[in-house]
Design an enzyme around this catalytic site. Structure first.
Site, PDB file in Angstrom:
ATOM      1  N   LYS A 184      -0.212  -6.281  -4.248  1.00  0.00           N
ATOM      2  CA  LYS A 184       0.087  -5.216  -5.224  1.00  0.00           C
ATOM      3  C   LYS A 184      -0.165  -5.820  -6.607  1.00  0.00           C
ATOM      4  O   LYS A 184       0.777  -6.172  -7.343  1.00  0.00           O
ATOM      5  CB  LYS A 184       1.560  -4.799  -5.021  1.00  0.00           C
ATOM      6  CG  LYS A 184       1.948  -3.506  -5.658  1.00  0.00           C
ATOM      7  CD  LYS A 184       1.501  -2.288  -4.875  1.00  0.00           C
ATOM      8  CE  LYS A 184       1.755  -1.066  -5.742  1.00  0.00           C
ATOM      9  NZ  LYS A 184       0.931   0.070  -5.401  1.00  0.00           N
ATOM     10  N   ARG A 203      -1.039   1.584   5.929  1.00  0.00           N
ATOM     11  CA  ARG A 203      -1.415   1.625   4.509  1.00  0.00           C
ATOM     12  C   ARG A 203      -2.858   1.175   4.382  1.00  0.00           C
ATOM     13  O   ARG A 203      -3.184   0.032   4.707  1.00  0.00           O
ATOM     14  CB  ARG A 203      -0.502   0.694   3.703  1.00  0.00           C
ATOM     15  CG  ARG A 203      -0.839   0.591   2.221  1.00  0.00           C
ATOM     16  CD  ARG A 203       0.169  -0.332   1.537  1.00  0.00           C
ATOM     17  NE  ARG A 203      -0.019  -0.425   0.100  1.00  0.00           N
ATOM     18  CZ  ARG A 203      -0.755  -1.360  -0.488  1.00  0.00           C
ATOM     19  NH1 ARG A 203      -1.382  -2.273   0.231  1.00  0.00           N
ATOM     20  NH2 ARG A 203      -0.860  -1.375  -1.800  1.00  0.00           N
ATOM     21  N   SER A 218       9.435   3.933  -3.006  1.00  0.00           N
ATOM     22  CA  SER A 218       9.409   2.595  -3.612  1.00  0.00           C
ATOM     23  C   SER A 218      10.288   2.606  -4.854  1.00  0.00           C
ATOM     24  O   SER A 218      10.259   3.584  -5.619  1.00  0.00           O
ATOM     25  CB  SER A 218       7.998   2.244  -4.077  1.00  0.00           C
ATOM     26  OG  SER A 218       7.069   2.592  -3.097  1.00  0.00           O
TER      27      SER A 218
HETATM   28  C1  LIG Z   1       8.342  -0.209   2.221  1.00  0.00           C
HETATM   29  C2  LIG Z   1       7.438  -0.009   1.064  1.00  0.00           C
HETATM   30  N1  LIG Z   1       7.896  -0.238  -0.169  1.00  0.00           N
HETATM   31  C3  LIG Z   1       7.068  -0.064  -1.224  1.00  0.00           C
HETATM   32  C4  LIG Z   1       5.773   0.356  -1.042  1.00  0.00           C
HETATM   33  C5  LIG Z   1       4.850   0.604  -2.201  1.00  0.00           C
HETATM   34  O1  LIG Z   1       4.545   1.978  -2.355  1.00  0.00           O
HETATM   35  P1  LIG Z   1       3.738   2.451  -3.659  1.00  0.00           P
HETATM   36  O2  LIG Z   1       4.502   2.026  -4.841  1.00  0.00           O
HETATM   37  O3  LIG Z   1       3.418   3.877  -3.536  1.00  0.00           O
HETATM   38  O4  LIG Z   1       2.413   1.603  -3.567  1.00  0.00           O
HETATM   39  P2  LIG Z   1       1.285   1.715  -2.461  1.00  0.00           P
HETATM   40  O5  LIG Z   1       1.789   1.140  -1.207  1.00  0.00           O
HETATM   41  O6  LIG Z   1       0.938   3.166  -2.274  1.00  0.00           O
HETATM   42  O7  LIG Z   1       0.147   0.932  -3.009  1.00  0.00           O
HETATM   43  C6  LIG Z   1       5.334   0.585   0.254  1.00  0.00           C
HETATM   44  N2  LIG Z   1       4.098   1.000   0.512  1.00  0.00           N
HETATM   45  N3  LIG Z   1       6.184   0.401   1.293  1.00  0.00           N
HETATM   46  C1  LIG Z   2       2.929  -2.374  -1.050  1.00  0.00           C
HETATM   47  C2  LIG Z   2       3.866  -3.172  -1.860  1.00  0.00           C
HETATM   48  N1  LIG Z   2       4.761  -2.597  -2.677  1.00  0.00           N
HETATM   49  C3  LIG Z   2       5.536  -3.457  -3.312  1.00  0.00           C
HETATM   50  S1  LIG Z   2       5.109  -5.033  -2.919  1.00  0.00           S
HETATM   51  C4  LIG Z   2       3.913  -4.534  -1.873  1.00  0.00           C
HETATM   52  C5  LIG Z   2       3.034  -5.407  -1.097  1.00  0.00           C
HETATM   53  C6  LIG Z   2       3.720  -6.453  -0.297  1.00  0.00           C
HETATM   54  O1  LIG Z   2       2.752  -7.216   0.341  1.00  0.00           O
HETATM   55  P1  LIG Z   2       2.947  -8.706   0.763  1.00  0.00           P
HETATM   56  O2  LIG Z   2       3.985  -8.738   1.819  1.00  0.00           O
HETATM   57  O3  LIG Z   2       1.593  -9.123   1.260  1.00  0.00           O
HETATM   58  O4  LIG Z   2       3.345  -9.480  -0.460  1.00  0.00           O
END
Ligand SMILES: Cc1ncc(COP(=O)(O)OP(=O)(O)O)c(N)n1
Ligand SMILES: Cc1ncsc1CCOP(=O)(O)O
Ligand SMILES: [Mg+2]
Length: 367
Positions: A293, A195, A264
């Site tokens: 996030k 990511r 998600s």
């Molecule tokens: C395992 C997992 N869960 C949730 C997310 C979040 O995806 P998304 O809502 O598209 O947000 P971004 O990651 O694109 O910022 C994730 N990446 N992985």
């Molecule tokens: C990408 C994403 N989607 C929901 S929470 C999250 C980020 C989680 O990051 P962290 O483990 O640093 O709290």
């Protein structure tokens, strides 16, 4: 091939030249030798694949398809073809490539044998046309069945590994991206998502390619965040899509049935939608507020408990999870978690991975 005109026989002192093999017979003999060798090669390769389907994967359906193919191949093996065998005179029996002597893992062993079967079938298809009106067509069809078998087997292995994965590392930008990921893989990580929300595509492609290779060398799955095109370009195991990303149905058309699609979700409606759309797994959260996030409200552990009772597919609690609160998330019903900072910012990612896994393996997996 027999030398033409060299056989003779003596009868009552009169030397009678025996009719040499005609050119047509000699060519037929060579074709039979080629068919004989490749019929064996195709069956042997399939047997190797079948053993893995049967004993490694416990998958009776895939093992049966290998067996049916082997039997069909055997039906084409005529006594004339067997009679043409001349192992001692075969210049190819001593030839082997150094790569054939080494197999890094089951995946490369299977790949090598699928290649061997497909090659042998292509030979059987071409030379078979010279022997029997239906042989070319039959082997063409079988070759396509082998392609399907290969892709089904790969997809099945992916799903099995997803089911076994308890910890999911989602990367963030880091100077130590590869070494951090490798440290986590050494600790037992089997699922990684690349990511990076801001890098150029050239950088993303390069990093994704390296990460995919690294993950596969450790037998782990590699998932691409957001981008179906990049997932295909680097031959990723799948893609992770949020609610604002590409719809699952379109991603599925592009990726096919064998690659994984994650979605998600932050509530029950999104969860049911993702399941109905055919997601292979879902993210559940953010459980806790997280700077990774920004602006996304926390769902709390209540949504984790809801998922534990209602989600029939693999799901990963995500958002603010660390070694201090992992047991709270597990107590709420999580069997799998995804983290960014806890591993990407860890001083000792191998140890943190091992700690997470030790806690997560205390609970039995349902989905
Ligand atoms: C395992 C997992 N869960 C949730 C997310 C979040 O995806 P998304 O809502 O598209 O947000 P971004 O990651 O694109 O910022 C994730 N990446 N992985
Ligand atoms: C990408 C994403 N989607 C929901 S929470 C999250 C980020 C989680 O990051 P962290 O483990 O640093 O709290
Ligand atoms: Mg996204």
């Amino acid at each position: 091939m027999k030398e033409a005109g060299c056989d003779d026989e003596s009868t009552n002192g009169v030397v009678v030249m025996v009719e040499p093999y005609s050119q047509t017979e000699q060519i037929q003999h060579v074709i039979y030798r080629i068919l004989d060798a490749n019929l064996d090669r195709a069956r042997e390769g399939l047997r190797i694949i079948e053993e893995w389907c049967r004993f490694g994967l416990n998958n009776a359906q895939l093992a049966l398809e290998c067996k049916h193919l082997r039997q069909e191949i055997a039906n084409w093996h005529t006594p004339q073809m067997r009679a043409a065998r001349d192992t001692l005179g075969d210049a190819g029996t001593e030839l082997s490539h150094p790569q054939e002597e080494q197999r890094a893992n089951i995946k490369s062993l299977l790949q090598a044998n699928f290649g061997r079967v497909q090659e042998a079938m292509r030979v059987l298809e071409e030379y078979g046309k010279l022997t029997h009106p239906n042989m070319g067509k039959a082997f063409k069809q079988m070759r396509y069945r082998v392609y399907t078998l290969e892709s089904t087997l790969l997809g099945y292995q992916r799903h099995q590994l997803l089911l076994r994965s308890r910890l999911y590392l989602v990367t963030s930008q880091s100077e130590n991206l590869l070494s951090t990921v490798e440290a986590a893989l050494k600790g037992g990580l089997t699922l990684l998502q690349y990511r990076d929300k801001t890098a150029d595509d050239t950088v993303r492609l390069e990093q994704a390619m390296k990460l995919r290779q690294l993950c596969h060398s450790y037998g782990a799955l590699f998932i691409m965040n957001d981008r179906v095109d990049l997932a295909l370009a680097v031959d990723a195991d799948g893609v992770h899509l949020g609610q604002q990303d590409m719809p699952i149905a379109i991603a599925r058309q592009l990726l096919g049935p064998q690659r994984l699609i994650g979605r998600s979700t932050t509530n029950s409606k999104e969860m049911q939608g993702a399941i109905a759309d055919g997601a292979d797994y879902i993210g559940v959260g953010p459980v806790y507020e997280t700077p990774t996030k920004v602006g996304k409200a926390a769902t709390g552990v209540e949504y984790v408990s809801y998922a534990a009772k209602n989600c029939p597919i693999p799901w990963f609690a995500i958002g603010g999870i660390d070694p201090n609160n992992i047991n709270e998330v597990i107590d709420a019903g999580a069997q799998r978690v995804a983290v960014v900072r806890s591993l990407m910012e860890a001083e000792q990612p191998t140890l943190v991975t091992q700690y997470f896994l030790s806690q997560l393996y205390r609970v039995k997996a349902n989905a």
